[in-house]
Write a protein that holds these residues in place. Sequence first.
Motif, PDB file in Angstrom:
ATOM      1  N   PHE A  52       0.823  -1.199   0.000  1.00  0.00           N
ATOM      2  CA  PHE A  52       0.000   0.000   0.000  1.00  0.00           C
ATOM      3  C   PHE A  52       0.862   1.257   0.000  1.00  0.00           C
ATOM      4  CE2 PHE A  52      -2.389  -3.272   2.356  1.00  0.00           C
ATOM      5  CZ  PHE A  52      -3.436  -3.426   1.468  1.00  0.00           C
ATOM      6  N   PRO A  53       1.573   1.492  -1.098  1.00  0.00           N
ATOM      7  CA  PRO A  53       2.390   2.713  -1.150  1.00  0.00           C
ATOM      8  C   PRO A  53       1.481   3.939  -1.215  1.00  0.00           C
ATOM      9  CG  PRO A  53       2.347   1.655  -3.278  1.00  0.00           C
ATOM     10  CD  PRO A  53       1.640   0.734  -2.329  1.00  0.00           C
ATOM     11  N   ASN A  54       2.015   5.080  -0.857  1.00  0.00           N
ATOM     12  CA  ASN A  54       1.245   6.317  -0.889  1.00  0.00           C
ATOM     13  C   ASN A  54       1.206   6.818  -2.325  1.00  0.00           C
ATOM     14  OD1 ASN A  54      -0.132   8.605  -0.298  1.00  0.00           O
ATOM     15  ND2 ASN A  54       1.123   9.125   1.476  1.00  0.00           N
ATOM     16  N   PHE A  55       0.202   6.380  -3.056  1.00  0.00           N
ATOM     17  CA  PHE A  55       0.082   6.625  -4.487  1.00  0.00           C
ATOM     18  C   PHE A  55      -0.103   8.101  -4.820  1.00  0.00           C
ATOM     19  CE2 PHE A  55      -2.646   6.893  -8.261  1.00  0.00           C
ATOM     20  CZ  PHE A  55      -1.814   6.289  -9.188  1.00  0.00           C
ATOM     21  N   LEU A  56      -0.862   8.801  -3.998  1.00  0.00           N
ATOM     22  CA  LEU A  56      -1.172  10.196  -4.317  1.00  0.00           C
ATOM     23  C   LEU A  56       0.027  11.120  -4.170  1.00  0.00           C
ATOM     24  CD1 LEU A  56      -4.721  10.651  -2.805  1.00  0.00           C
ATOM     25  CD2 LEU A  56      -4.081  10.485  -5.201  1.00  0.00           C
ATOM     26  N   ASN A  57       1.018  10.749  -3.389  1.00  0.00           N
ATOM     27  CA  ASN A  57       2.205  11.595  -3.273  1.00  0.00           C
ATOM     28  C   ASN A  57       2.939  11.706  -4.594  1.00  0.00           C
ATOM     29  OD1 ASN A  57       1.878  12.366  -0.663  1.00  0.00           O
ATOM     30  ND2 ASN A  57       3.284  10.854   0.197  1.00  0.00           N
ATOM     31  N   GLY A  58       2.836  10.695  -5.448  1.00  0.00           N
ATOM     32  CA  GLY A  58       3.468  10.756  -6.753  1.00  0.00           C
ATOM     33  C   GLY A  58       2.693  11.577  -7.757  1.00  0.00           C
ATOM     34  N   LYS A  59       1.423  11.858  -7.460  1.00  0.00           N
ATOM     35  CA  LYS A  59       0.578  12.607  -8.391  1.00  0.00           C
ATOM     36  C   LYS A  59       0.523  14.099  -8.082  1.00  0.00           C
ATOM     37  CE  LYS A  59      -0.531   8.910 -10.567  1.00  0.00           C
ATOM     38  NZ  LYS A  59       0.028   8.655 -11.876  1.00  0.00           N
ATOM     39  N   ALA A  60       0.655  14.452  -6.812  1.00  0.00           N
ATOM     40  CA  ALA A  60       0.590  15.866  -6.430  1.00  0.00           C
ATOM     41  C   ALA A  60       1.322  16.048  -5.111  1.00  0.00           C
ATOM     42  CB  ALA A  60      -0.857  16.310  -6.309  1.00  0.00           C
ATOM     43  N   THR A  61       1.728  17.287  -4.849  1.00  0.00           N
ATOM     44  CA  THR A  61       2.476  17.548  -3.624  1.00  0.00           C
ATOM     45  C   THR A  61       1.616  18.120  -2.503  1.00  0.00           C
ATOM     46  OG1 THR A  61       3.077  19.724  -4.474  1.00  0.00           O
ATOM     47  CG2 THR A  61       4.634  17.917  -4.845  1.00  0.00           C
ATOM     48  N   ASP A  62       0.545  18.834  -2.860  1.00  0.00           N
ATOM     49  CA  ASP A  62      -0.294  19.427  -1.820  1.00  0.00           C
ATOM     50  C   ASP A  62      -1.674  18.772  -1.816  1.00  0.00           C
ATOM     51  OD1 ASP A  62      -1.049  20.452  -4.250  1.00  0.00           O
ATOM     52  OD2 ASP A  62      -1.480  22.453  -3.498  1.00  0.00           O
ATOM     53  N   ASP A  63      -2.455  19.078  -0.790  1.00  0.00           N
ATOM     54  CA  ASP A  63      -3.776  18.471  -0.651  1.00  0.00           C
ATOM     55  C   ASP A  63      -4.726  18.882  -1.768  1.00  0.00           C
ATOM     56  OD1 ASP A  63      -3.046  17.123   1.629  1.00  0.00           O
ATOM     57  OD2 ASP A  63      -3.843  18.636   3.007  1.00  0.00           O
ATOM     58  N   GLU A  64      -4.630  20.107  -2.206  1.00  0.00           N
ATOM     59  CA  GLU A  64      -5.503  20.577  -3.288  1.00  0.00           C
ATOM     60  C   GLU A  64      -5.225  19.820  -4.588  1.00  0.00           C
ATOM     61  OE1 GLU A  64      -8.576  22.365  -4.991  1.00  0.00           O
ATOM     62  OE2 GLU A  64      -8.002  22.636  -2.890  1.00  0.00           O
ATOM     63  N   GLY A  65      -3.967  19.586  -4.888  1.00  0.00           N
ATOM     64  CA  GLY A  65      -3.619  18.828  -6.089  1.00  0.00           C
ATOM     65  C   GLY A  65      -4.075  17.385  -6.006  1.00  0.00           C
ATOM     66  N   LYS A  66      -3.957  16.790  -4.823  1.00  0.00           N
ATOM     67  CA  LYS A  66      -4.429  15.414  -4.634  1.00  0.00           C
ATOM     68  C   LYS A  66      -5.941  15.335  -4.799  1.00  0.00           C
ATOM     69  CE  LYS A  66      -0.681  14.244  -1.481  1.00  0.00           C
ATOM     70  NZ  LYS A  66      -0.317  13.902  -0.108  1.00  0.00           N
ATOM     71  N   ALA A  67      -6.644  16.312  -4.239  1.00  0.00           N
ATOM     72  CA  ALA A  67      -8.103  16.336  -4.367  1.00  0.00           C
ATOM     73  C   ALA A  67      -8.513  16.509  -5.824  1.00  0.00           C
ATOM     74  CB  ALA A  67      -8.682  17.457  -3.507  1.00  0.00           C
ATOM     75  N   GLU A  68      -7.811  17.349  -6.541  1.00  0.00           N
ATOM     76  CA  GLU A  68      -8.109  17.560  -7.965  1.00  0.00           C
ATOM     77  C   GLU A  68      -7.872  16.281  -8.766  1.00  0.00           C
ATOM     78  OE1 GLU A  68      -9.505  19.188 -11.280  1.00  0.00           O
ATOM     79  OE2 GLU A  68      -9.540  20.137  -9.299  1.00  0.00           O
ATOM     80  N   TYR A  69      -6.795  15.582  -8.477  1.00  0.00           N
ATOM     81  CA  TYR A  69      -6.507  14.325  -9.182  1.00  0.00           C
ATOM     82  C   TYR A  69      -7.608  13.294  -8.927  1.00  0.00           C
ATOM     83  CZ  TYR A  69      -4.385   9.927 -10.471  1.00  0.00           C
ATOM     84  OH  TYR A  69      -4.152   8.694 -11.034  1.00  0.00           O
ATOM     85  N   VAL A  70      -8.012  13.155  -7.673  1.00  0.00           N
ATOM     86  CA  VAL A  70      -9.081  12.196  -7.355  1.00  0.00           C
ATOM     87  C   VAL A  70     -10.375  12.603  -8.031  1.00  0.00           C
ATOM     88  CG1 VAL A  70     -10.484  11.289  -5.461  1.00  0.00           C
ATOM     89  CG2 VAL A  70      -8.020  11.471  -5.193  1.00  0.00           C
ATOM     90  N   ARG A  71     -10.693  13.890  -8.014  1.00  0.00           N
ATOM     91  CA  ARG A  71     -11.919  14.395  -8.663  1.00  0.00           C
ATOM     92  C   ARG A  71     -11.906  14.076 -10.148  1.00  0.00           C
ATOM     93  NH1 ARG A  71     -11.290  19.628  -7.413  1.00  0.00           N
ATOM     94  NH2 ARG A  71     -11.598  19.127  -5.235  1.00  0.00           N
ATOM     95  N   GLU A  72     -10.769  14.293 -10.818  1.00  0.00           N
ATOM     96  CA  GLU A  72     -10.663  13.992 -12.238  1.00  0.00           C
ATOM     97  C   GLU A  72     -10.846  12.508 -12.510  1.00  0.00           C
ATOM     98  OE1 GLU A  72      -6.921  15.354 -13.695  1.00  0.00           O
ATOM     99  OE2 GLU A  72      -7.343  17.457 -13.207  1.00  0.00           O
ATOM    100  N   GLN A  73     -10.235  11.679 -11.688  1.00  0.00           N
ATOM    101  CA  GLN A  73     -10.344  10.240 -11.891  1.00  0.00           C
ATOM    102  C   GLN A  73     -11.770   9.745 -11.691  1.00  0.00           C
ATOM    103  OE1 GLN A  73      -7.867   8.229 -13.070  1.00  0.00           O
ATOM    104  NE2 GLN A  73      -6.877  10.209 -13.339  1.00  0.00           N
ATOM    105  N   LEU A  74     -12.478  10.314 -10.727  1.00  0.00           N
ATOM    106  CA  LEU A  74     -13.851   9.888 -10.480  1.00  0.00           C
ATOM    107  C   LEU A  74     -14.810  10.353 -11.575  1.00  0.00           C
ATOM    108  CD1 LEU A  74     -14.148  10.470  -6.633  1.00  0.00           C
ATOM    109  CD2 LEU A  74     -14.125   8.285  -7.836  1.00  0.00           C
TER     110      LEU A  74
END
Length: 77
Positions: A52-74
């Motif tokens: 269970f690596p921290n996958f979102l750390n590779g996609k964005a550095t801040d919480d807003e970027g992580k939220a945006e990535y998840v929103r796009e994927q959904l």
Amino acid sequence: MNSASDIRPNPFVRVFRFYRDGFRNMTVGRTLWLIIAIKVVVFFLILRWLLFPNFLNGKATDDEGKAEYVREQLTNR
């Protein structure tokens, strides 16, 4: 009339006392429980790290970027 010696404690209290007294009288069992506890901790730490690596750390550095990535994927699925 019931005397004080006729009253049985709560079943949870009886179970707790049963295990407490059993663990107190253990000799070899303590070593075995220690080995089991160490194995469980090691398994969970290593398996969590490997599987269970921290996958979102590779996609964005801040919480807003992580939220945006998840929103796009959904929304894209």
